[in-house]
Structure formats: structure tokens, C-alpha cells
Design a protein around this motif. Structure first.
Motif, short mmCIF file in Angstrom:
data_model
loop_
_atom_site.label_atom_id
_atom_site.label_comp_id
_atom_site.label_asym_id
_atom_site.label_seq_id
_atom_site.Cartn_x
_atom_site.Cartn_y
_atom_site.Cartn_z
N LEU A 269 0.84 -1.20 0.00
CA LEU A 269 0.00 0.00 0.00
C LEU A 269 0.88 1.25 0.00
CD1 LEU A 269 -2.73 -1.06 2.57
CD2 LEU A 269 -3.21 -0.21 0.27
N ARG A 270 0.57 2.17 -0.90
CA ARG A 270 1.36 3.41 -1.02
C ARG A 270 1.06 4.32 0.17
NH1 ARG A 270 0.32 6.69 -6.38
NH2 ARG A 270 1.01 4.65 -7.22
N PRO A 271 2.06 4.66 0.99
CA PRO A 271 1.80 5.54 2.14
C PRO A 271 1.31 6.90 1.67
CG PRO A 271 3.98 4.52 2.30
CD PRO A 271 3.47 4.25 0.91
N MET A 272 0.53 7.56 2.51
CA MET A 272 0.06 8.91 2.20
C MET A 272 0.91 9.94 2.91
SD MET A 272 -4.07 8.75 1.80
CE MET A 272 -4.89 7.35 1.04
N THR A 273 0.84 11.17 2.45
CA THR A 273 1.61 12.28 3.01
C THR A 273 0.67 13.45 3.29
OG1 THR A 273 2.05 13.30 0.86
CG2 THR A 273 3.60 11.58 1.60
N ALA A 274 1.21 14.49 3.90
CA ALA A 274 0.40 15.69 4.18
C ALA A 274 -0.13 16.29 2.88
CB ALA A 274 1.24 16.71 4.94
N GLU A 275 0.58 16.08 1.79
CA GLU A 275 0.13 16.62 0.50
C GLU A 275 -0.92 15.72 -0.14
OE1 GLU A 275 -0.52 19.34 -2.15
OE2 GLU A 275 0.89 19.64 -0.49
N THR A 276 -0.68 14.39 -0.13
CA THR A 276 -1.59 13.50 -0.85
C THR A 276 -2.92 13.27 -0.12
OG1 THR A 276 -0.55 11.51 0.09
CG2 THR A 276 0.29 12.31 -2.03
#
Length: 491
Positions: A269-276
Motif C-alpha cells: 500500500l502506497r503511504p500517504m503524506t500531508a500533501e496526498t
């Protein structure tokens, strides 16, 4: 650990889960002759009562929560006779010693311990069992969710239990894995030649997983606030469903092979960031509205104060591996939804070249060519539906296509068989020592690692829950999440 446990020790025996699910499940197993001979149930709680008083409570729970046609007075009498009650407080060595006396002489035939308690009591309870001499190679321990509230706390919980039990003795419960339709995902994928060759980025456009609840807090105020929909539903139930959909074919149907493949998918699973998180996630909180024709209050009203806890979440997830590269997985779950339903939608891509006209249209009338869709409903009904294109009957010179549904109702297909409570399967597997439908430590930690990336992103980006009226499918931004990709939620 091949012989079924002859003793079942339940902590939290006076709680709601025990009354609604665990005792009715054990009753059904006894009724069907599936419990071992000379079986003993030792129930434990903090309330002080004797065996007879507790047996009356269990009988009342069976009358309340079993279907009327399942309750049989003679079977119920046999069942409650198997139950002994022992009050135990975590940390009270004398009470654990008395508990050990109830089980004396039975340990060699296997002991299955079920912790239906808050996670804060898992390690102290296990320590009490150890000091009372109740942990042997024939002891298994099952734990209800949540296993922590983030990756760090889940490691503390797992370390506490792992210090006293080896992983092969630990059974982490996710009741969704006991549902027939969830297990049917494995049969659908790996027992039918037509699906697995198409189960990848070449043929699948996107996947949707929806778990909708019509209820609000329902007495869970102390637990739910500060936890929210992401931790309560996505971290466990929805990610377990996702892992079964996304996993590679295991070499065989055994606990190690199946869970090895599930954890690989979770780690992809692709981790999320404050931007995404700003465009890949939606948080919501229900406000007053109407559900099922009934006027209901908002979350803050039920809670009695404002809160930033989300009661709805929608996510667009990506699994970065060869099979699923570029295929979005849309997840949504929430409280106060229009309907109680759990379902999976596999949306296939359109045919590569339509002989019926460009983009599936032919002439002024059009053919209405639609991509195939596979809908797997988990609750309240259980069915599998495949939507395909067929020619509409008629003598028109231009072929007119129409979407029809191949419908397999599991309820109708197996009409002669009782639909079982998910916990029946899980308790039976716990007694037998089969871990296939239980969650391994590395699965839990892979789930939390991804969830933590979303929570951290929300915190950094200051993402607050958007309001949605009770009786709706979340905030309007949840609709935009999927519609800007040219798709729509399957409602």
C-alpha cells in the motif's frame, strides 16, 4: 497442537459481545455436535456471582439473541451445564489461583483463552494466567480488536502477549474473516478459472469497498470518540478485505501461505503524506438528519460536545506492485449512512475495441455498451452478481445491447443450510488451532503503518471532518473523490 481444546476460558464474559455473539455461537456448535467431548466453558468477569446465577444470565441471552427457531430448551440446559463462572480481576493473584483450580487436570487436553476485554487488560490478564500456571504449549489465546491505536501501541500490545506466547499460539480476531462471503472471496478467486487471469491491472479499472452503518454511537461514546472511522473500521475489517482481494495466489490453503501473501499486499500500500491526503482522502462527521424515516441527532449532539473525530472516511488507495499498478482502490465507511451494507465492487475495463460503434455507441439510438462489473455483497444479503452485456431481443438491424445480471444469491443457493454467525467459524478454528482466518502480527503492523501515514498526514495538513447530514453517503467531497476519475460509487 492438533487436538481441539477441551476447555474454553472467556474473559469479559458479562460483556455485550459475549452475550450477543460468543455464547450463541458456542450454543450452535454444541447443538450441531461440533464441540469436543467433555467440553468445559469457564466464564470470567469482574461481577461477583455463582455458577447458577451466571447460567441464568446466559440462558436469558440465548433466548434474546438466538433466532426463535434455534432456541431449544433441552439443548440450552445441556449448554449452560457446561459453564462455570469465576470472578477475576486482572492483577488479583488469588482470583487467578481459584481460576486455575477450576481448570485443574485439564491443561494437557488444551486450553483456549478468549479475551473479550479492553486491550489495556490483554497483557495483565496474560501475566495472571502465566503466574497461575495456565500457560503451556497446549494453551492458545485469542484477542478481540483493537490491537493498539497506532503502530507504536500495537507493538506494545503484541510484545506483552508475545513475551508469554509464541506466535503460533496467538489468534487475533477480526470477525469479518469469519463471514462466509469474505471466505468466499478465496473460493471465487482461486477456485474458478475465469476470474484469476483477469484479476489484475490489465482487466480491472478500479475496486470499491464500502462498509456502511445506519447506527450512530450506540453507547460506544467512551470508546469511539478519539478513535474514529479510520481506526475503527478501515485499519482492520476493510484492510483485511482489501488484502484478500489484492493478494497473490498462495501456494496452498494453509495459515502461513495465505497470511504471507496478505501481508505482502498490505506492505505494498502506497503511504500517504500531508500533501496526498488532501486529494486521496475525505473525513466526515454526521450532523442531524433522517435515517430510515427516523429523525436522528448529530454526532456532537450525541457526544454532548464538539469533536474532531471522523464518523466517515473515504480513501483512494494504490497498491504498488506488478499486479495492481495504477488500479485505484476506493474505500469508504461511515455511520448514519442511508443503508447498512458491506460490499465489494470489481469494475472491469471496457472492451478494448467495440465492434458496436465507437465508445460503445452505434448510430443515433446507441447500444449502451457498459464495462462488466462484479458485485460481492457481504451484508445484509449475501450474493455475487456479475453484470454483463447481452443483445436486447428484437429485429432491429442495429444491434441494441443491454446490461443484464448473472445473480448468485448465496442465501437461495444454500437455502437448506443455516447461515452461521461469523464467530462460530472463528471459535471452531481457535479450538482446532487453525490460524488461517486470524490476523498475524506482521499483518497488524503493516495495517497500522499505512493508517499512521494517513493520520500523520491529516495532522500535518490540518484536515478536519466535513459535515454530512445523517442519511447521506458522506460529504459531497467523497463523491468528488471518485467522480473526478470518471467513476461513481455503487449505491
Amino acid at each position: 497442537m492438533t487436538e481441539p481444546s477441551a476447555t474454553f476460558l472467556l474473559f469479559g464474559a458479562t460483556g455485550d459481545l459475549a452475550r450477543r455473539m460468543i455464547f450463541p455461537s458456542l450454543y450452535n456448535l454444541l447443538s450441531d455436535g461440533l464441540l469436543p467431548d467433555d467440553f468445559l466453558i469457564v466464564a470470567s468477569g469482574r461481577s461477583d456471582m455463582d455458577d447458577e446465577a451466571f447460567r441464568k444470565e446466559v440462558d436469558a441471552a440465548l433466548r434474546q439473541f438466538l433466532p426463535a427457531d434455534r432456541y431449544d430448551g433441552d439443548v440450552a440446559a445441556r449448554f449452560v451445564a457446561l459453564i462455570g463462572y469465576q470472578p477475576v480481576d486482572a492483577g488479583n493473584a488469588d482470583q487467578f489461583a481459584k481460576l486455575a483450580e477450576r481448570i485443574d487436570g485439564r491443561l494437557e487436553r488444551g486450553l483456549s483463552v478468549y479475551l473479550s476485554t479492553p486491550p489495556s487488560l490483554f497483557a495483565p490478564t496474560a501475566q495472571g494466567l502465566s503466574e497461575a500456571g495456565l500457560i503451556t504449549p497446549h494453551t492458545r489465546i485469542a484477542m478481540e480488536k483493537p490491537i493498539g491505536k497506532d503502530l507504536a501501541s500495537s507493538k506494545i500490545v503484541n510484545d506483552g502477549i508475545g513475551a508469554l506466547f509464541v506466535e503460533e499460539q496467538i489468534f487475533r480476531v477480526d470477525h469479518y474473516l469469519g463471514k462466509e462471503t469474505v471466505q468466499n472471496l478465496l473460493a471465487l478467486r482461486f477456485g474458478n478459472v475465469m476470474f484469476e487471469p483477469l484479476w489484475n491491472t490489465t482487466a480491472i479499472d478500479h475496486v470499491q469497498i464500502t462498509v456502511g452503518e445506519t447506527v450512530g454511537l450506540e453507547g460506544r461514546v467512551s470508546y469511539y470518540d478519539g478513535v474514529g472511522a479510520l481506526r475503527d473500521m478501515v485499519q482492520n475489517h476493510m484492510l483485511q478485505i482489501l488484502s484478500i482481494i489484492a493478494m497473490e495466489p498462495p501456494a496452498r490453503m494453509d495459515p502461513t501461505a495465505v497470511r504471507d501473501e496478505k501481508v505482502k499486499a498490505l506492505r505494498s500500500l502506497r503511504p500517504m503524506t500531508a500533501e496526498t491526503v488532501k486529494h486521496l482522502s475525505v473525513r466526515g462527521q454526521y450532523t442531524p438528519g433522517a435515517v430510515g424515516g427516523q429523525i436522528v441527532t448529530g454526532y456532537a449532539d450525541e457526544l454532548g460536545q464538539p469533536s474532531d473525530t471522523e464518523t466517515f472516511v473515504a480513501l483512494k488507495a494504490y497498491i504498488d506492485n506488478w499486479r495492481w499498478q495504477g488500479v485505484p482502490f476506493y474505500l469508504r465507511t461511515g455511520k448514519r449512512m442511508p443503508a447498512r451494507q458491506s460490499e465489494i465492487v470489481i469494475q472491469f475495463k471496457p472492451v478494448r475495441h467495440s465492434i458496436f460503434g465507437r465508445d460503445g455507441q452505434h448510430g443515433a439510438g446507441g447500444t449502451g455498451l457498459e464495462p462488466n462489473t462484479l458485485v460481492i455483497r457481504l451484508q445484509p444479503e449475501e450474493y455475487i452478481r456479475l453484470q454483463i452485456m447481452t443483445k436486447r431481443p428484437g429485429l432491429e438491424r442495429q444491434v441494441q445491447l443491454e446490461e443484464v445480471t448473472l445473480d448468485v444469491s448465496l442465501t437461495a443457493a444454500f437455502a437448506g443450510q443455516r447461515r452461521r454467525i461469523a464467530y462460530e467459524r472463528l471459535i471452531l478454528d481457535l479450538l482446532a488451532g487453525d490460524q488461517t482466518l486470524f490476523v498475524r502480527r506482521d499483518e497488524v503492523e503493516a495495517q497500522w503503518a499505512w493508517i499512521d501515514s494517513i493520520i500523520d498526514g491529516w495532522r500535518e495538513a490540518n484536515v478536519k471532518p466535513a459535515a454530512y447530514s445523517s442519511g447521506n453517503w458522506g460529504p459531497s467531497s467523497a463523491i468528488a473523490l471518485i467522480e473526478r476519475d470518471g467513476a461513481s460509487w455503487h449505491d
